[in-house]
Design an enzyme around this catalytic site. Structure first.
Site, PDB file in Angstrom:
ATOM      1  CG  ASN A 140      -1.882  -1.168   1.180  1.00 21.52           C
ATOM      2  OD1 ASN A 140      -2.004  -1.822   0.148  1.00 21.52           O
ATOM      3  ND2 ASN A 140      -2.525  -1.453   2.287  1.00 21.52           N
ATOM      4  CB  VAL A 141       1.029   4.051  -2.172  1.00 17.71           C
ATOM      5  CG1 VAL A 141       1.921   3.138  -3.011  1.00 17.71           C
ATOM      6  CG2 VAL A 141      -0.377   4.096  -2.780  1.00 17.71           C
ATOM      7  CG  ASP A 142      -2.828   3.229   2.775  1.00 22.52           C
ATOM      8  OD1 ASP A 142      -1.914   2.979   3.580  1.00 22.52           O
ATOM      9  OD2 ASP A 142      -3.765   2.438   2.545  1.00 22.52           O
ATOM     10  CG  HIS A 187       3.786  -1.593  -4.777  1.00 25.13           C
ATOM     11  ND1 HIS A 187       2.620  -2.326  -4.860  1.00 25.13           N
ATOM     12  CD2 HIS A 187       4.761  -2.422  -5.232  1.00 25.13           C
ATOM     13  CE1 HIS A 187       2.889  -3.541  -5.334  1.00 25.13           C
ATOM     14  NE2 HIS A 187       4.172  -3.614  -5.563  1.00 25.13           N
ATOM     15  CB  CYS A 241      11.659  19.687  -9.233  1.00 22.40           C
ATOM     16  SG  CYS A 241      13.150  19.695  -8.245  1.00 22.40           S
ATOM     17  CB  CYS A 264      15.755  21.429 -10.856  1.00 20.57           C
ATOM     18  SG  CYS A 264      14.841  20.012 -11.515  1.00 20.57           S
ATOM     19  CB  THR A 310      -2.498  -8.885  -0.845  1.00 22.75           C
ATOM     20  OG1 THR A 310      -2.003  -8.801  -2.194  1.00 22.75           O
ATOM     21  CG2 THR A 310      -1.946 -10.125  -0.179  1.00 22.75           C
ATOM     22  CG  ASN A 316      -8.695 -11.625   0.989  1.00 24.54           C
ATOM     23  OD1 ASN A 316      -9.854 -11.344   0.690  1.00 24.54           O
ATOM     24  ND2 ASN A 316      -7.660 -11.320   0.222  1.00 24.54           N
ATOM     25  N   PRO A 317     -11.687 -11.638   3.103  1.00 23.72           N
ATOM     26  CG  PRO A 317     -13.014  -9.817   2.480  1.00 23.72           C
ATOM     27  CD  PRO A 317     -11.651 -10.179   2.985  1.00 23.72           C
TER      28      PRO A 317
HETATM   29  P1  OAD Z   1      -6.206  -5.819  -4.738  1.00 24.11           P
HETATM   30  O1  OAD Z   1      -7.198  -4.754  -4.973  1.00 24.11           O
HETATM   31  O2  OAD Z   1      -5.695  -6.577  -5.903  1.00 24.11           O
HETATM   32  O3  OAD Z   1      -6.791  -6.883  -3.728  1.00 24.11           O
HETATM   33  C1  OAD Z   1      -7.408  -6.499  -2.538  1.00 24.11           C
HETATM   34  C2  OAD Z   1      -7.692  -7.739  -1.739  1.00 24.11           C
HETATM   35  O4  OAD Z   1      -8.261  -7.315  -0.504  1.00 24.11           O
HETATM   36  C3  OAD Z   1      -8.705  -8.693  -2.391  1.00 24.11           C
HETATM   37  O5  OAD Z   1      -8.210 -10.018  -2.317  1.00 24.11           O
HETATM   38  C4  OAD Z   1      -9.961  -8.541  -1.519  1.00 24.11           C
HETATM   39  O6  OAD Z   1     -10.696  -9.752  -1.400  1.00 24.11           O
HETATM   40  C5  OAD Z   1      -9.355  -8.156  -0.192  1.00 24.11           C
HETATM   41  N1  OAD Z   1     -10.256  -7.379   0.669  1.00 24.11           N
HETATM   42  C6  OAD Z   1     -11.285  -6.559   0.332  1.00 24.11           C
HETATM   43  N2  OAD Z   1     -11.856  -6.019   1.422  1.00 24.11           N
HETATM   44  C7  OAD Z   1     -11.151  -6.494   2.486  1.00 24.11           C
HETATM   45  C8  OAD Z   1     -11.241  -6.309   3.904  1.00 24.11           C
HETATM   46  N3  OAD Z   1     -12.178  -5.511   4.434  1.00 24.11           N
HETATM   47  N4  OAD Z   1     -10.355  -6.964   4.683  1.00 24.11           N
HETATM   48  C9  OAD Z   1      -9.414  -7.784   4.149  1.00 24.11           C
HETATM   49  N5  OAD Z   1      -9.281  -7.998   2.830  1.00 24.11           N
HETATM   50  C10 OAD Z   1     -10.136  -7.364   2.011  1.00 24.11           C
HETATM   51  O7  OAD Z   1      -5.009  -5.142  -3.899  1.00 24.11           O
HETATM   52  P2  OAD Z   1      -3.505  -5.624  -3.742  1.00 24.11           P
HETATM   53  O8  OAD Z   1      -3.390  -7.087  -3.626  1.00 24.11           O
HETATM   54  O9  OAD Z   1      -2.913  -4.778  -2.680  1.00 24.11           O
HETATM   55  O10 OAD Z   1       0.137  -1.974  -7.372  1.00 24.11           O
HETATM   56  O11 OAD Z   1      -2.922  -5.164  -5.130  1.00 24.11           O
HETATM   57  C11 OAD Z   1      -1.566  -5.303  -5.369  1.00 24.11           C
HETATM   58  C12 OAD Z   1      -1.078  -4.186  -6.233  1.00 24.11           C
HETATM   59  O12 OAD Z   1      -1.888  -4.084  -7.409  1.00 24.11           O
HETATM   60  C13 OAD Z   1      -1.211  -2.795  -5.619  1.00 24.11           C
HETATM   61  O13 OAD Z   1      -0.149  -2.473  -4.745  1.00 24.11           O
HETATM   62  C14 OAD Z   1      -1.181  -1.925  -6.825  1.00 24.11           C
HETATM   63  C15 OAD Z   1      -2.175  -2.683  -7.675  1.00 24.11           C
HETATM   64  O14 OAD Z   1      -2.105  -2.476  -9.028  1.00 24.11           O
HETATM   65  C16 OAD Z   1       0.705  -0.908  -7.914  1.00 24.11           C
HETATM   66  O15 OAD Z   1       0.133   0.153  -7.993  1.00 24.11           O
HETATM   67  C17 OAD Z   1       2.093  -1.160  -8.384  1.00 24.11           C
END
Ligand code: OAD
Length: 242
Positions: free
Chosen positions: A99-101, A116, A144, A146, A184, A206-207
């Site tokens: 996450n980038v948050d 990321h 920037c 620059c 994820t 993960n749900p």
């Molecule tokens: P995704 O959006 O691909 O997946 C989110 C996951 O969170 C899914 O498996 C959902 O089932 C789960 N989820 C949803 N609600 C939830 C909750 N309340 N509690 C727990 N899990 C829940 O996100 P990431 O796997 O983080 O990359 O995605 C990976 C990367 O893809 C990101 O960092 C980003 C994106 O493109 C870049 O920007 C490089």
């Protein structure tokens, strides 16, 4: 919730001393931040190749920045949820996040690898200098001193992860007694590949079933804010009663 109970029993049995927590967008879903995939996911409404690649930025930096400013405004208003706060309480832990948050920092986690990057940092495209940028920019796209463009200091598709980040994460995952994988989809590499480095107890929260559920010892089908606190309580409790 049988899977949650079974995971807690395993923690009490194995009494892990060191933990790595691998998180994705789902850990922040309960803070109201949209995920990328699935229902309501950002990639349902936007195309990554228009917004999250170096080529997209070179083509239309204003469009890309408008999208990032929108995401930054959502995150600025959001608060860490019970999952972020619980993770910050785990002793001897490294958080590896896609996450980038910045919500893990705001929740108090100290040792964090941001695979990321971070929405609240910029990078000069010419000098490569990085700066914190918490507030909204007056004019977009920002520049920037620059004179060159600033870009968000995040990893876009096709780009390399920050130097050393994956290597350190990999070593820690291998050495940890417990791996928690929270929110994820497990489809973006190399981050998703980290799970295969771990041989001991691993618990996913993960749900939905993800691409890496079957690689984990337990898959707890629940929201992060609901299932992370009891898992963390069990980790702390098991250490106290060692
Ligand atoms: P995704 O959006 O691909 O997946 C989110 C996951 O969170 C899914 O498996 C959902 O089932 C789960 N989820 C949803 N609600 C939830 C909750 N309340 N509690 C727990 N899990 C829940 O996100 P990431 O796997 O983080 O990359 O995605 C990976 C990367 O893809 C990101 O960092 C980003 C994106 O493109 C870049 O920007 C490089």
């Amino acid at each position: 919730m049988e899977d949650l109970k079974a995971a807690i029993t395993a923690i009490h049995r194995e009494r892990p001393l060191s933990t790595v927590v691998l998180t994705g967008a789902g850990v922040s879903a309960d803070s109201g931040i949209p995920t990328f995939r699935g229902e309501g996911g950002l990639w349902r409404n936007y195309r990554p190749e228009d917004l999250a690649t170096a080529a997209a930025f070179a083509r239309d930096p204003l469009l890309v920045w408008e999208w990032y400013e929108w995401r930054r405004s959502i995150v600025r208003e959001a608060k860490p949820n019970a999952a972020h706060l619980a993770i910050a309480r785990i002793p001897n832990t490294l958080v590896v996040t896609q996450n980038v948050d910045g919500l893990h920092q705001r929740a108090g986690s100290k040792d964090i690898i941001e695979l990321h990057g971070n929405l609240f940092r910029t990078r000069c495209v010419r000098e490569e200098t990085r700066r914190d940028a918490l507030d909204a920019f007056g004019t977009l796209p920002p520049h920037c001193q620059c004179g060159a463009l600033l870009r968000p200091d995040v990893v876009w598709f096709g780009e390399l992860l920050p130097v050393g980040a994956f290597e350190r994460a990999g070593r820690a995952v291998r050495a940890a007694d417990l791996l928690l994988v929270i929110g994820t989809s497990g489809v973006v590499f190399p981050a998703a590949g980290l799970v295969s480095f771990h041989e001991g107890l691993s618990i996913e929260i993960n749900p939905q079933l993800s691409a890496i559920s079957s690689a984990c010892t337990f898959a707890v089908a629940a929201n992060a804010a609901e299932a992370t606190p009891p898992i963390v309580e069990a980790i702390i409790d098991a250490r106290t009663h060692r």
